[in-house]
Scaffold this active site. Structure first.
Site, PDB file in Angstrom:
ATOM      1  N   GLU A 181       0.823  -1.208   0.000  1.00 17.76           N
ATOM      2  CA  GLU A 181       0.000   0.000   0.000  1.00 17.76           C
ATOM      3  C   GLU A 181       0.857   1.257   0.000  1.00 17.76           C
ATOM      4  O   GLU A 181       0.555   2.232   0.705  1.00 17.76           O
ATOM      5  CB  GLU A 181      -0.953  -0.013   1.203  1.00 17.76           C
ATOM      6  CG  GLU A 181      -1.969  -1.139   1.151  1.00 17.76           C
ATOM      7  CD  GLU A 181      -2.929  -1.143   2.323  1.00 17.76           C
ATOM      8  OE1 GLU A 181      -2.517  -0.761   3.435  1.00 17.76           O
ATOM      9  OE2 GLU A 181      -4.092  -1.524   2.136  1.00 17.76           O
ATOM     10  N   GLU A 265      -6.958  -7.281  -1.616  1.00 17.68           N
ATOM     11  CA  GLU A 265      -7.644  -7.147  -0.337  1.00 17.68           C
ATOM     12  C   GLU A 265      -9.120  -6.885  -0.611  1.00 17.68           C
ATOM     13  O   GLU A 265      -9.528  -5.770  -0.926  1.00 17.68           O
ATOM     14  CB  GLU A 265      -7.035  -6.032   0.524  1.00 17.68           C
ATOM     15  CG  GLU A 265      -5.617  -6.347   1.000  1.00 17.68           C
ATOM     16  CD  GLU A 265      -5.101  -5.351   2.033  1.00 17.68           C
ATOM     17  OE1 GLU A 265      -5.871  -4.450   2.429  1.00 17.68           O
ATOM     18  OE2 GLU A 265      -3.929  -5.482   2.424  1.00 17.68           O
TER      19      GLU A 265
END
Length: 619
Positions: A181, A265
């Site tokens: 991320e 995710e």
């Protein structure tokens, strides 16, 4: 002779099995994930080895397989394995990562490895060892020599544990993630140029390749953050993206106008903080989105399929402007399809109906659950008695946890006054929760979550000021990750005056269960107190400690720190895995910080309480 023949036959079968495994190939090519040259859709679930007792790993992996999944994804937590500078543990109990990966393969699951070095994951410091903050010139998540030397050492140690578990060597690891991320971090840190950010992320990605990882790589970011997070040579995947058209368009933009497409995710639930409502996602929402991915040939990884528990001091914290810190709860249930205790939820059953095939195994039996008759607490010891046996560090100004070479737990700050002083006590550098005492009497609770950093105080002649400070978990997400020291990190001010000279600091890391055998009963109301009791079992099973009448603290069972509790909720129970109990005598120790009343017993119940918020009267 017959025995030798059977041994030889077994050996030949084993060699044949290994050879068959070694023939497996996995590649990203021609817009597809290819297993043995044939397109495959990845149906994965995130499950972290460190959040599940090692004896339960196989059961939880079997639960995943029975839900219809073909892969398990896991972060690797750097700070879980480098326990002190240069000291590594990849073998003890839950830390045995290689064993976890091998068990996944035995249960028919591929493995997606997410080594960071930054992982977020609502985990203490986002996975970084706390002592990195003591390294000169270290800048976390930045292109600097000190940091990159540390990441290279970590990747090297990690690779030595898992190198033979890649699919190229006959193992189950099919993909490895580069950083994590990073696009969101780039967006938050506008003070650093994109060029400098990319210089860093490219460097750690190159380190992964240099140490020897040879399976395909991927990155994981929000779909609007690919510019900062995507890396050449790694498949970009989009976290939390439910718009199929947008997902494909952004992956095409950063991946040579082709797939494969994956949501690394896919959130079937959400994370939760102390003092905030427990988030719930209805099963039909998760099923509907799963069906959308299936219909559009999009691979996915449920984050989390099974959350587990932030045992000990492993939970981290978020940061926002409203609350300087949002500490994560001990339970990491996440409203996931498989509950914290490994139970099949309605969400699990609904997804199993959608994903199962004729080859999907049956759901494994539920681990037994027990309740224990009320456990009598036969000893109550004032924390000051333990403090009395500790040699303090004495400095002119309060020291941080890190300066005291302490990672977790508590620090007791003490200052003797020869002259009276009164007015406003200001602890603007409180990290994170403190109870203040004057001459042993509790006068205030201060709390970073509520931005409550001050109180009125009156210190008489020849008095002692004590401040017991708790580290509630280092920030794991956002730009504040580089501001993660704990304790009292700025001057203590009373009535506008900075209080200096002869501060005594007592380290109470609570990294081991306190041994209270030599202490007498001394616990009193409104004093930090340690309680001890024993209980005897004829059979073991999972259970839940009912903490609703307690205030704030931690619990040890048979020497294992189960984690934090806090009356404010919404979590009101602590999960006790049955594999950590034993037939016969068991020991329990509770450290209760607030201790508003003397406790005589502790109760268990058969189901968790994760949704009961209370109003905190002292803010």
């Amino acid at each position: 002779m017959k025995k030798n023949y059977i041994t030889l036959l077994f050996s030949l079968l084993l060699v044949a099995s290994i050879a068959a495994q070694q023939k497996q190939t996995f590649a990203i090519r021609d817009g597809n994930f290819l297993l043995n040259g044939k397109p495959i859709q990845i149906h994965s679930g995130e499950m972290h080895y460190s959040r599940i007792p090692q004896p339960y790993w196989r059961h939880r992996l079997q639960m995943m397989k029975a839900m219809g999944l073909n892969a398990v994804a896991t972060y690797v937590f750097w700070n879980y394995h480098e326990t002190s500078p240069g000291v590594w543990d990849f073998k003890t109990g839950n830390k045995n990562l290689a064993e976890y990966i091998k068990t996944a393969q035995e249960e028919g699951l591929f493995v997606i490895l997410r080594p960071g070095p930054y992982v977020c994951a609502e985990w203490e410091f986002g996975g970084y060892p706390w002592f990195l903050q003591n390294v000169p010139n270290m800048v976390i998540r930045g292109h600097n020599e000190a940091y990159l030397a540390a990441t290279k050492a970590y990747f090297t140690e990690l690779y030595n544990q898992v190198k033979d578990l890649q699919i190229t060597k006959g193992g189950p690891i099919i993909m490895v993630q580069g950083e994590n991320e990073f696009g969101s971090y780039v967006a938050q840190r506008k003070d650093v140029s994109l060029e400098e950010h990319k210089k860093y992320s490219s460097a750690v990605f190159q380190q992964l390749k240099d140490v020897g990882f040879e399976v395909p790589f991927f990155t994981s970011d929000g779909s609007w953050l690919f510019e900062g997070g995507a890396l050449p040579g790694a498949l970009p995947t989009a976290n939390g993206e439910d718009d199929v058209v947008k997902l494909k368009a952004v992956v095409n933009q950063f991946n040579n106008n082709q797939g494969p497409y994956m949501v690394a995710e896919f959130y079937p639930g959400w994370l939760d903080h102390w003092a905030e409502p427990f988030p719930i996602q209805k099963p039909e929402q998760t099923v509907r989105q799963t069906q959308k991915y299936l219909d559009n040939q999009i691979s996915f990884n449920y984050y989390m399929v099974h959350g587990g528990t932030n045992f000990g001091f492993t939970s981290g914290a978020n940061y926002d402007k409203e609350h300087d810190i949002q500490p994560d709860m001990t339970s990491y249930d996440y409203d996931a399809p498989i509950s914290e205790a490994g139970w099949a939820t309605p969400k699990y059953n609904a997804l199993r109906e959608l994903l199962k095939t004729t080859e999907t195994p049956a759901i494994p039996p539920k681990i037994p659950v027990i309740t224990i008759p009320n456990i009598a607490l036969t000893k109550a010891v004032d924390l000051a008695d333990l403090k009395a046996k500790i040699n303090p560090v004495i400095e002119d100004n309060p020291q941080t946890f890190e300066q005291l070479n302490q990672g977790d737990g508590y620090v007791w700050y003490s200052k003797k006054f020869t002259q009276p002083i009164s007015g406003k006590l200001e602890l603007n550098g409180l990290r994170d929760y403190a109870i203040v005492y004057v001459n042993g009497k509790k006068v205030a609770e201060l709390n970073r979550y509520y931005k409550n950093y001050s109180c009125e105080i009156e210190v008489p002649f020849n008095a002692t000021l004590d401040i017991v400070v708790e580290n509630m978990g280092r920030i794991n997400y956002g730009s504040q990750i580089n501001a993660n020291t704990k304790g009292i990190i700025s001057p203590v001010i009373i009535n506008g005056q900075t209080i200096t000279g002869n501060w005594e600091m007592y380290s109470l890391p609570m990294n081991k269960e306190p041994d209270l055998a030599s202490y007498k009963n001394s616990g009193k109301a409104n004093r930090p107190t340690l309680y001890q009791g024993t209980f005897t079992l004829n059979k073991t099973g999972d259970t839940f400690l009912d903490m609703r009448v307690w205030g704030k603290g931690i619990v040890f069972i048979n020497g294992i720190n189960l984690g934090r509790y806090w009356s404010i909720g919404p979590q009101q129970t602590l999960y006790v895995p049955g594999c950590w109990l034993k037939k016969g005598k068991n020991n329990i120790v509770v450290f209760e910080q607030k201790n508003e009343t003397i406790q005589k017993e502790i109760k268990t119940i058969a189901t968790p309480i994760l949704e009961e918020l209370k109003t905190e009267t002292t803010q």
